[in-house]
Design a protein around this motif. Sequence first.
Motif, mmCIF file in Angstrom:
data_model
loop_
_atom_site.group_PDB
_atom_site.id
_atom_site.type_symbol
_atom_site.label_atom_id
_atom_site.label_comp_id
_atom_site.label_asym_id
_atom_site.label_seq_id
_atom_site.Cartn_x
_atom_site.Cartn_y
_atom_site.Cartn_z
ATOM 1 N N ALA A 242 0.818 -1.213 0.000
ATOM 2 C CA ALA A 242 0.000 0.000 0.000
ATOM 3 C C ALA A 242 0.849 1.260 0.000
ATOM 4 O O ALA A 242 1.907 1.327 0.633
ATOM 5 N N LYS A 243 0.357 2.257 -0.702
ATOM 6 C CA LYS A 243 0.929 3.602 -0.660
ATOM 7 C C LYS A 243 0.014 4.523 0.153
ATOM 8 O O LYS A 243 0.472 5.445 0.819
ATOM 9 N N VAL A 244 -1.295 4.265 0.079
ATOM 10 C CA VAL A 244 -2.291 5.092 0.754
ATOM 11 C C VAL A 244 -3.140 4.219 1.670
ATOM 12 O O VAL A 244 -3.484 3.087 1.307
ATOM 13 N N PHE A 245 -3.483 4.745 2.838
ATOM 14 C CA PHE A 245 -4.311 4.015 3.799
ATOM 15 C C PHE A 245 -5.605 4.806 4.022
ATOM 16 O O PHE A 245 -5.587 5.930 4.527
ATOM 17 N N TYR A 246 -6.713 4.202 3.611
ATOM 18 C CA TYR A 246 -8.028 4.845 3.709
ATOM 19 C C TYR A 246 -8.698 4.430 5.008
ATOM 20 O O TYR A 246 -8.804 3.248 5.320
ATOM 21 N N VAL A 247 -9.142 5.417 5.777
ATOM 22 C CA VAL A 247 -9.772 5.178 7.077
ATOM 23 C C VAL A 247 -11.280 5.411 6.940
ATOM 24 O O VAL A 247 -11.730 6.558 6.919
ATOM 25 N N PRO A 248 -12.101 4.371 6.849
ATOM 26 C CA PRO A 248 -13.548 4.538 6.635
ATOM 27 C C PRO A 248 -14.310 4.837 7.919
ATOM 28 O O PRO A 248 -15.235 4.113 8.309
ATOM 29 N N PHE A 249 -13.913 5.910 8.588
ATOM 30 C CA PHE A 249 -14.620 6.369 9.788
ATOM 31 C C PHE A 249 -15.687 7.377 9.376
ATOM 32 O O PHE A 249 -15.375 8.390 8.746
ATOM 33 N N TYR A 250 -16.931 7.106 9.719
ATOM 34 C CA TYR A 250 -18.032 7.993 9.361
ATOM 35 C C TYR A 250 -18.178 9.081 10.433
ATOM 36 O O TYR A 250 -19.165 9.153 11.166
ATOM 37 N N GLY A 251 -17.174 9.945 10.513
ATOM 38 C CA GLY A 251 -17.134 10.965 11.562
ATOM 39 C C GLY A 251 -18.284 11.945 11.499
ATOM 40 O O GLY A 251 -18.811 12.376 12.536
ATOM 41 N N SER A 252 -18.701 12.309 10.300
ATOM 42 C CA SER A 252 -19.807 13.257 10.163
ATOM 43 C C SER A 252 -21.135 12.605 10.533
ATOM 44 O O SER A 252 -21.994 13.231 11.161
ATOM 45 N N LEU A 253 -21.300 11.372 10.161
ATOM 46 C CA LEU A 253 -22.519 10.646 10.508
ATOM 47 C C LEU A 253 -22.614 10.465 12.021
ATOM 48 O O LEU A 253 -23.697 10.565 12.612
ATOM 49 N N ASP A 254 -21.480 10.219 12.634
ATOM 50 C CA ASP A 254 -21.429 10.106 14.089
ATOM 51 C C ASP A 254 -21.872 11.404 14.743
ATOM 52 O O ASP A 254 -22.650 11.411 15.703
ATOM 53 N N MET A 255 -21.412 12.531 14.203
ATOM 54 C CA MET A 255 -21.781 13.825 14.752
ATOM 55 C C MET A 255 -23.283 14.079 14.621
ATOM 56 O O MET A 255 -23.951 14.513 15.557
ATOM 57 N N LEU A 256 -23.823 13.773 13.438
ATOM 58 C CA LEU A 256 -25.254 13.978 13.212
ATOM 59 C C LEU A 256 -26.089 13.123 14.157
ATOM 60 O O LEU A 256 -27.064 13.593 14.753
ATOM 61 N N LYS A 257 -25.699 11.863 14.287
ATOM 62 C CA LYS A 257 -26.468 10.947 15.149
ATOM 63 C C LYS A 257 -26.470 11.418 16.598
ATOM 64 O O LYS A 257 -27.514 11.455 17.249
ATOM 65 N N THR A 258 -25.305 11.814 17.083
ATOM 66 C CA THR A 258 -25.195 12.189 18.489
ATOM 67 C C THR A 258 -25.988 13.443 18.808
ATOM 68 O O THR A 258 -26.674 13.515 19.833
ATOM 69 N N HIS A 259 -25.949 14.421 17.924
ATOM 70 C CA HIS A 259 -26.546 15.704 18.246
ATOM 71 C C HIS A 259 -28.031 15.804 17.906
ATOM 72 O O HIS A 259 -28.738 16.619 18.489
ATOM 73 N N PHE A 260 -28.507 14.988 16.990
ATOM 74 C CA PHE A 260 -29.931 15.040 16.660
ATOM 75 C C PHE A 260 -30.736 13.964 17.378
ATOM 76 O O PHE A 260 -31.963 13.994 17.375
ATOM 77 N N SER A 261 -30.033 12.991 17.970
ATOM 78 C CA SER A 261 -30.743 11.913 18.653
ATOM 79 C C SER A 261 -31.420 12.439 19.916
ATOM 80 O O SER A 261 -30.873 13.250 20.643
ATOM 81 N N GLN A 262 -32.618 11.945 20.189
ATOM 82 C CA GLN A 262 -33.329 12.318 21.413
ATOM 83 C C GLN A 262 -33.313 11.184 22.431
ATOM 84 O O GLN A 262 -33.966 11.251 23.458
ATOM 85 N N VAL A 263 -32.516 10.156 22.125
ATOM 86 C CA VAL A 263 -32.450 9.017 23.035
ATOM 87 C C VAL A 263 -31.652 9.366 24.274
ATOM 88 O O VAL A 263 -31.978 9.009 25.390
ATOM 89 N N LYS A 264 -30.570 10.139 24.075
ATOM 90 C CA LYS A 264 -29.689 10.487 25.187
ATOM 91 C C LYS A 264 -29.846 11.967 25.524
ATOM 92 O O LYS A 264 -30.278 12.763 24.709
ATOM 93 N N GLY A 265 -29.434 12.319 26.731
ATOM 94 C CA GLY A 265 -29.423 13.712 27.136
ATOM 95 C C GLY A 265 -28.273 14.450 26.479
ATOM 96 O O GLY A 265 -27.366 13.842 25.908
ATOM 97 N N LYS A 266 -28.299 15.769 26.591
ATOM 98 C CA LYS A 266 -27.279 16.587 25.920
ATOM 99 C C LYS A 266 -25.878 16.278 26.438
ATOM 100 O O LYS A 266 -24.932 16.159 25.662
ATOM 101 N N GLU A 267 -25.719 16.174 27.758
ATOM 102 C CA GLU A 267 -24.392 15.936 28.322
ATOM 103 C C GLU A 267 -23.856 14.584 27.890
ATOM 104 O O GLU A 267 -22.694 14.438 27.532
ATOM 105 N N ASP A 268 -24.737 13.570 27.910
ATOM 106 C CA ASP A 268 -24.323 12.233 27.495
ATOM 107 C C ASP A 268 -23.979 12.226 26.010
ATOM 108 O O ASP A 268 -23.016 11.597 25.584
ATOM 109 N N SER A 269 -24.759 12.944 25.176
ATOM 110 C CA SER A 269 -24.511 13.015 23.739
ATOM 111 C C SER A 269 -23.156 13.629 23.460
ATOM 112 O O SER A 269 -22.389 13.152 22.632
ATOM 113 N N GLN A 270 -22.860 14.728 24.173
ATOM 114 C CA GLN A 270 -21.587 15.406 23.968
ATOM 115 C C GLN A 270 -20.433 14.480 24.307
ATOM 116 O O GLN A 270 -19.442 14.402 23.573
ATOM 117 N N MET A 271 -20.559 13.754 25.413
ATOM 118 C CA MET A 271 -19.509 12.841 25.821
ATOM 119 C C MET A 271 -19.306 11.749 24.775
ATOM 120 O O MET A 271 -18.179 11.391 24.438
#
Length: 552
Positions: A242-271
């Motif tokens: 390999a010359k290039v290493f691709y990291v398939p982390f869905y960081g933006s999707l993680d952010m959207l899920k945490t902040h728009f989810s109503q399952v957890k409280g705000k403090e827990d979501s931030q953590m």
Amino acid sequence: MALSMAKKKPLDQVENQNFKPDSCFFKLVNRIFAAFIFSLFLIFIWSSCTIIISGSIAHVCVTSRKLNSRYCLSAGVHPTNYSLPINQNITEVFSPSNEVEKIQANNVTQKIKTEFAQFTKPVLEKGIDKAKAEELANSRMVVEAQIEILRSYIVKSKPISCEGRGIYVYDLPSKFNKDLVAKCNEIMSWFDFCKYFNNDAMGEPIVELGNGWYNTHQFLLEPIFHKRIVKHPCRVENVEDAKVFYVPFYGSLDMLKTHFSQVKGKEDSQMQVHKLSKDIVAWLKEQETWRRNFGLDHVFVLGKNSWDLHRSESLHWGTPLLELDELQSPIKLIIERQPWHMNDVGVPYPTYFHPRSDEEIIAWQEKTRQVQRKHLVSFAGAPRKDPMSIRSILIEQCTSAPGVCKFLNCGEKLCVESSPVVQLFMESEFCLQPDGDSPTRKSFFDSLVAGCIPVVFDPFTAHYQYPWHLPEDYNKYSVFIDQKKVKMLEVNVVDQLVKIPLKQRQEMRKYIIDELMPRMVYAHANAKLEKFEDAFIIAVNNMVQMVVNRLT
């Protein structure tokens, strides 16, 4: 004399008294030393930081000596208004270490001064003195120098083999990608977000628009890119190839899920959102492939604008993913880059068109050539309460010319369905593209795919964002009107567009349809393209070249 001698103390006794901890002399020395240390600290801070106060925004730009890079954070009611790093010489962008590199820096400087005068020429405005105007102009020159460097990685011809270009795709723990998709119903509780993950994250087909059209969500670049790269012909299974290493982390999707989810409280979501960002770094640091080059040969693809990923841990919205020290070295392909981050490269937002073949692209090109353009100008968007926005002015100017300009009000989610927007753009010669929640817009790419000439009001909307996909000469594909002139009512946008000759409009539209449109779309995961290079192919070819150049 005897009395005088009796009163005189021995010299060593006097010296001991002067150097007692509670003596005046000792206190004076302590104060001088403390002042000296504090002065050194102030000099260090002054040489490392620039604080720009603009309206209600405080922008802090920090130069990192360790990473030889510059990054900025902003705080205020308009956090996505980019402010420019100031007092930075263009040669600092290159950090020339020899005469050859100094000559290169000077050549780029001269090129920017002659070819980009519209953006880098000091503009004297009311309330801004000459020195400030020159300072801001020089800052834009720095950004354009960085764009010039990123363009130097563009592959001039299509690679004929994968030798020395192997791409390794990490098989990450499922919590970094698959689990996020599996919990799509928790991302936005007020509507069905899961439907956007159908058809390899392209969404549901748009039957009325024909083959290759899907209702794609603008923030799903991560799974779309992932589906494509696992099928790339240069993918390798052995890390040593390999010359290039691709990291398939869905960081933006993680952010959207945490902040728009109503399952957890705000403090827990931030953590939780902070935790997953740090977990991916911890996981990578355990890999020998990461430690080998400190992440310089690693690539992340992120489907949200960089502002949301450059937040401090103390803020509820966003994630500190791109603020982590370890994430400064990898390349980030992102839908909206920070213009002063050399390792951020802007790539197009996902549009609604995902062709499977060259033939589907050609068929769409022909359709956009033949369609009747009933409106000279159109604007699809919602009004903004932000007093800094020019949208209210554009809406007023558009609605005041009903025979020339068509306004599609996207308030109350009226533009969630993509078909009406695409149809409007196909019927228009010019499409107004003011900034929205951030300087860039998915709508900019939608207009290009529809053959509509975008009208932009800020170089950060496109010109400073997408060096690999858009040409240097923005006049070929867009019209630029300075938003400051619009806000000051010095120009009527509709009247100005009416003055553009028919021949010029035809030439611009021909260039957009024939040259640009195929480069703006992400083809279907099972597509077979021979004639055209889509947004994905261009991004991959150039990111590999960027890694090769960095490690040479």
